[in-house]
Design an enzyme around this catalytic site. Structure first.
Site, short mmCIF file in Angstrom:
data_model
loop_
_atom_site.label_atom_id
_atom_site.label_comp_id
_atom_site.label_asym_id
_atom_site.label_seq_id
_atom_site.Cartn_x
_atom_site.Cartn_y
_atom_site.Cartn_z
N ASP A 31 -4.75 10.22 30.19
CA ASP A 31 -3.34 10.52 29.93
C ASP A 31 -2.64 10.96 31.21
OD1 ASP A 31 -3.94 9.94 27.36
OD2 ASP A 31 -3.50 11.95 26.55
N GLU A 33 -3.35 10.14 34.30
CA GLU A 33 -3.08 8.99 35.18
C GLU A 33 -1.88 8.19 34.68
OE1 GLU A 33 -7.10 7.15 36.89
OE2 GLU A 33 -7.36 7.98 34.88
N GLU A 114 -5.37 -11.67 5.20
CA GLU A 114 -4.95 -10.52 6.02
C GLU A 114 -4.81 -9.30 5.13
OE1 GLU A 114 -1.44 -11.31 8.31
OE2 GLU A 114 -2.26 -13.18 9.11
N LYS A 116 -2.85 -6.34 3.49
CA LYS A 116 -1.45 -6.15 3.15
C LYS A 116 -1.11 -4.69 3.44
CE LYS A 116 1.91 -7.09 -0.47
NZ LYS A 116 2.68 -5.86 -0.27
N ASP A 118 1.00 -1.29 3.75
CA ASP A 118 2.03 -0.68 2.92
C ASP A 118 3.03 0.07 3.80
OD1 ASP A 118 3.45 0.10 0.77
OD2 ASP A 118 2.04 1.63 0.10
N ARG A 137 14.13 -5.54 6.86
CA ARG A 137 14.17 -6.67 5.94
C ARG A 137 15.43 -6.63 5.07
NH1 ARG A 137 12.56 -7.53 0.58
NH2 ARG A 137 12.15 -9.72 0.18
N GLU A 173 4.92 -5.43 9.85
CA GLU A 173 5.06 -4.27 8.98
C GLU A 173 4.94 -3.00 9.82
OE1 GLU A 173 5.55 -5.19 5.85
OE2 GLU A 173 5.03 -3.52 4.54
N TYR A 225 2.62 -10.07 11.45
CA TYR A 225 1.87 -10.96 10.56
C TYR A 225 2.50 -12.35 10.38
CZ TYR A 225 5.16 -8.87 7.23
OH TYR A 225 6.28 -8.41 6.61
N LYS A 313 -3.28 -7.29 -5.09
CA LYS A 313 -3.14 -5.84 -4.91
C LYS A 313 -4.30 -5.13 -5.60
CE LYS A 313 1.41 -4.62 -5.00
NZ LYS A 313 2.24 -3.56 -4.43
N CYS A 406 -0.80 32.26 -26.09
CA CYS A 406 -0.02 31.53 -25.09
C CYS A 406 -0.18 32.21 -23.73
CB CYS A 406 1.46 31.51 -25.49
SG CYS A 406 2.53 30.91 -24.17
N CYS A 409 3.45 33.85 -22.83
CA CYS A 409 4.16 34.90 -23.56
C CYS A 409 3.23 35.65 -24.51
CB CYS A 409 5.34 34.31 -24.35
SG CYS A 409 4.82 33.35 -25.78
N CYS A 424 2.37 26.78 -28.49
CA CYS A 424 2.78 28.18 -28.59
C CYS A 424 3.82 28.25 -29.71
CB CYS A 424 3.38 28.62 -27.26
SG CYS A 424 4.38 30.12 -27.37
N CYS A 429 9.59 31.62 -26.17
CA CYS A 429 8.61 31.75 -25.08
C CYS A 429 9.29 31.37 -23.75
CB CYS A 429 7.43 30.82 -25.35
SG CYS A 429 6.37 30.52 -23.94
S1 IVH Z 1 3.00 -12.29 4.97
C1 IVH Z 1 6.75 -14.83 3.03
N1 IVH Z 1 1.25 -10.56 5.65
O1 IVH Z 1 4.27 -7.60 1.99
C2 IVH Z 1 6.26 -13.47 3.27
N2 IVH Z 1 3.15 -9.78 4.45
O2 IVH Z 1 5.29 -8.75 -0.65
C3 IVH Z 1 5.09 -13.54 4.16
N3 IVH Z 1 3.15 -7.36 4.05
O3 IVH Z 1 7.59 -8.40 2.74
C4 IVH Z 1 4.56 -12.18 4.29
N4 IVH Z 1 1.27 -6.96 5.08
O4 IVH Z 1 6.48 -6.58 4.08
C5 IVH Z 1 2.42 -10.75 5.02
N5 IVH Z 1 -0.41 -9.16 6.36
C6 IVH Z 1 0.76 -9.33 5.75
C7 IVH Z 1 1.49 -8.26 5.16
C8 IVH Z 1 2.68 -8.54 4.51
C9 IVH Z 1 2.28 -6.42 4.41
C10 IVH Z 1 4.37 -7.09 3.28
C11 IVH Z 1 5.61 -7.67 3.86
C12 IVH Z 1 6.20 -8.54 2.81
C13 IVH Z 1 5.54 -8.03 1.59
C14 IVH Z 1 5.41 -9.17 0.64
#
Ligand code: IVH
Length: 672
Positions: A31, A33, A114, A116, A118, A137, A173, A225, A313, A406, A409, A424, A429
């Site tokens: 850090d 450096e 990939e 997903k 959050d 978005r 994301e 992504y 999911k 209770c 009370c 109760c 109460c």
């Molecule tokens: S591909 C046409 N890859 O999930 C959309 N989306 O429900 C192509 N998200 O709006 C999206 N990880 O915000 C893609 N590895 C990933 C992702 C990803 C999270 C989110 C993204 C998208 C939402 C879709």
């Protein structure tokens, strides 16, 4: 070497170290450096400001955010993905892909899987190698310009090699790492602020701050992504393209997998089911997508989703923690619910320290005792529950027993025949009263803002408030003298109470907390009978005949209305000026904006404020004047001021008129 060259070299070196540290997770300098390099660059730039360029690492925090984030139309819409929780549906997706690609042999179809993430989707545009724009978005068609804030993310390159692409938009994301989330929440709690519910909200808040310097302090991360557009695409597949992006130093997730066939893609669902929990960022599923760009084109998309990808999911997340205590909570109807107090644990993105145990039978069946290690589970937004005991504590205490009186009370408790719930029996109460007041003042009932649990607690404990009508006799001074109550908040509360007098008959009916009379029934009754007086005069048989009412509701309602103390209370409320008639049409329950809360600010061009308000209300939405955590949307017209800042601080989506119009026409827009 010239100063200019020196600066160029330093910039490149620092960019490389940023990349190694923030993208590759493998820093090659200390850090100190790194700081020395940055300091040296700053010195040179200060003495030679003519050589400062926008892609310099010193310029990450530099640009200013406009008072209002500008709207940005996405050149290519940002679609979302079709979601499923079910492997069979993923198989059905694959079948649709096969059907859409006639003549293509199944064994030639590759998938990329990939994680997903959050977080929040953003789009980054580079022109001639420079990051020129970063946008949220939004509703997919139009987002907000948050360039200045996105520039502060050190894993985002400010400059990329131009030989490959002149113009490119990448998508990814933004997320807040779990550790950072915990750190920020601990900080917020220490300062008496409300903690964020989950890392996603915290990240959203950080991205929409008006001061990029503060965004920079939040350690947000990003994974790229997808590509929105690019001027000349040399790649035939998504995976190749991702590799190109990686070579350009974009942060690409290391778990992306190329799968030679559908079955191996499917196998990853199991592989990541647990693995994802060890990651430092929230992953709520997997994205399964076709690799071939030509095949993607052939399949195309619907107005919402591409046909070439699906999101799987994961089901409700579980976590293991310890039961510290089992306490009993008294609800507004006197129901006594055992609740487990837990060692706090992060689950589905939020910290959980309590879980419902439902009732005595349930605890017996699962044999849950203090000290045990238990599995808890949270599905969506529902309160977490204890699934099972996995390890009994060494010195197990006695099995849990419901209290014989209770806990609040000390009145006796009673379990009606055939029911599992103990209640109760004391209708005054204080614990019940507190819950009833919470319900009475809640958003869908009388909607009294600023009436928090701490105020309710004090007013009930001191005996000042014994029923709803007592609320309407409160004076500003006495409220101001409560603990932790500033003069301003006291005034706000009193005016909110005053305002609630006109909430209307259907809300009042709901607020009274009559068993089996929820919001929808209250609206039905209000529409039918129009006033409390009429309702009180109606006979039981007539009530029962109404569609959707039936004997259970009718009986409960009648019993409530016939009881002396309730009659008196209704009289008192009437004397205090509470409106007991329905005005206009009772709002449609279940309208498309049902339960969503709006605040309007600034000058609107297409609608008058009143028109916008009426439109929102006619769809079941609510319009209030102050922004709070409960606000779902701020609608900002021209010259919007402090409300806009507040909304940004709280991470509340801001709609312009066009977006409002869209939301009214299609309520699913704007929620992404
Ligand atoms: S591909 C046409 N890859 O999930 C959309 N989306 O429900 C192509 N998200 O709006 C999206 N990880 O915000 C893609 N590895 C990933 C992702 C990803 C999270 C989110 C993204 C998208 C939402 C879709």
């Amino acid at each position: 070497m010239t100063v200019k060259q020196d600066i160029e070299d330093l910039k490149q070196t620092i960019h490389l170290h940023d990349h190694l540290y923030y993208v590759k997770n493998s820093p090659s300098v200390s850090d100190q450096e790194y700081d020395a390099l940055l300091r040296r660059l700053r010195e040179l730039e200060t003495s030679h400001p003519e050589y400062v360029t926008p892609d310099s690492p010193t310029q990450r925090v530099g640009g200013k955010v406009d008072e209002r984030f500008k709207a940005v139309v996405h050149p290519v819409p940002m679609l979302s993905l079709d979601n499923t929780y079910n492997v069979d549906e993923v198989r059905a997706f694959h079948q649709r892909v096969l059907k859409g690609l006639p003549g293509v042999p199944e064994d030639s179809i590759e998938y990329v899987v990939e994680l997903k993430f959050d977080g929040l989707a953003v789009a980054l545009t580079y022109e001639n190698g420079l990051l020129v724009r970063g946008a949220t978005r939004g509703d997919g068609l139009q987002g907000e310009d948050i360039t200045a804030n996105l520039r502060t993310l050190r894993s985002i390159p400010l400059k990329i090699d131009t030989e490959t692409f002149n113009r490119i938009e990448v998508r990814g994301e933004v997320f807040m790492p779990k550790k950072e989330f915990e750190r920020i929440n601990a900080e917020r709690e220490a300062e008496g602020e409300v903690p964020f519910a989950n890392p996603r909200n915290a990240a959203a808040g950080a991205l929409r701050l008006l001061d990029p310097a503060v965004t920079a302090q939040r350690k947000l991360g990003i994974f790229i992504y997808a590509v929105g557009f690019l001027d000349n695409n040399p790649c035939k597949t998504h995976f190749e393209l991702q590799k190109k992006l990686e070579a350009l130093r974009f942060p690409i997730n290391r778990y992306n997998r190329l799968c030679e066939n559908f079955e191996s893609a499917l196998a990853l669902i199991e592989e990541f089911r647990d693995k994802r929990k060890e990651l430092d960022y929230e992953v709520d599923g997997l994205v399964i997508q076709l690799n071939s760009l030509a095949h993607r084109k052939q399949l195309g998309e619907t107005s919402k989703f591409p046909r070439w990808a699906v999101a799987y999911k994961y089901e409700a997340e579980q976590a293991v923690t310890e039961v510290i205590d089992i306490v009993c909570q008294v609800g507004r109807t006197g129901s006594i619910t055992p609740v487990a107090e837990l060692r706090p644990v992060l689950i589905s993105g939020s910290t959980v320290s309590r879980a419902t145990l439902h009732n005595e039978d349930e605890i017996k069946r699962k044999d849950i005792r203090v000290g045990d290690r238990v599995v808890i589970e949270k599905a969506g937004e529902i309160i977490p529950k204890v699934v099972r005991v996995i390890e009994q504590s060494g010195e197990r205490g006695q099995p849990f027993k419901m209290p014989a009186i209770c806990p609040e009370c000390q009145a006796s408790v009673h379990r009606p025949e055939g029911e599992v719930v103990w209640r109760c029996v004391n209708s005054s109460c204080p614990a019940q009263l507190k819950e009833r007041l919470k319900h009475f003042s809640s958003r869908k009932a009388m909607d009294i803002d600023h009436f928090g649990p701490a105020v309710i607690e004090q007013l009930v404990d001191s005996g000042r408030v014994k029923n709803f009508s007592d609320l309407y006799t409160l004076k500003t001074d006495e409220v101001a003298s409560l603990e932790r109550m500033a003069d301003k908040s006291a005034k706000n509360l009193i005016s909110a109470i005053e305002k609630s007098k006109h909430a209307g008959f259907s809300r009042l009916l709901h607020a009274l907390g009559i068993r089996h009379v929820g919001q929808r029934t209250a609206i039905l009754l209000a529409r039918k009978f129009r006033s409390m007086k009429k309702l009180q005069e109606v006979d039981f048989n007539e009530l029962e005949k109404i569609d959707e009412i039936g004997p259970v509701i009718a009986e409960s309602l009648k019993a409530f209305l016939d009881q002396d103390s309730n009659r008196k209370e209704i009289e008192q409320l009437q004397e205090q000026g509470i409106l007991m008639e329905e005005q206009g049409n009772a709002p449609e329950s279940g309208g498309s904006l049902q339960g969503r809360q709006f605040v309007l600010t600034g000058t609107l061009a297409r609608f008058t404020r009143e028109e916008a308000k009426e439109k929102i209300q006619s769809l079941g939405g609510r319009v209030t004047s102050t922004i709070s955590k409960k606000t779902d949307y701020l609608v900002a017209g021209d010259s919007a001021g402090s409300k806009l800042d507040k909304a940004r601080q709280l991470g509340i989506p801001v709609l312009d008129e066009e977006a409002l119009q869209k939301l009214i026409e299609s309520p699913s827009a704007g929620s992404g």
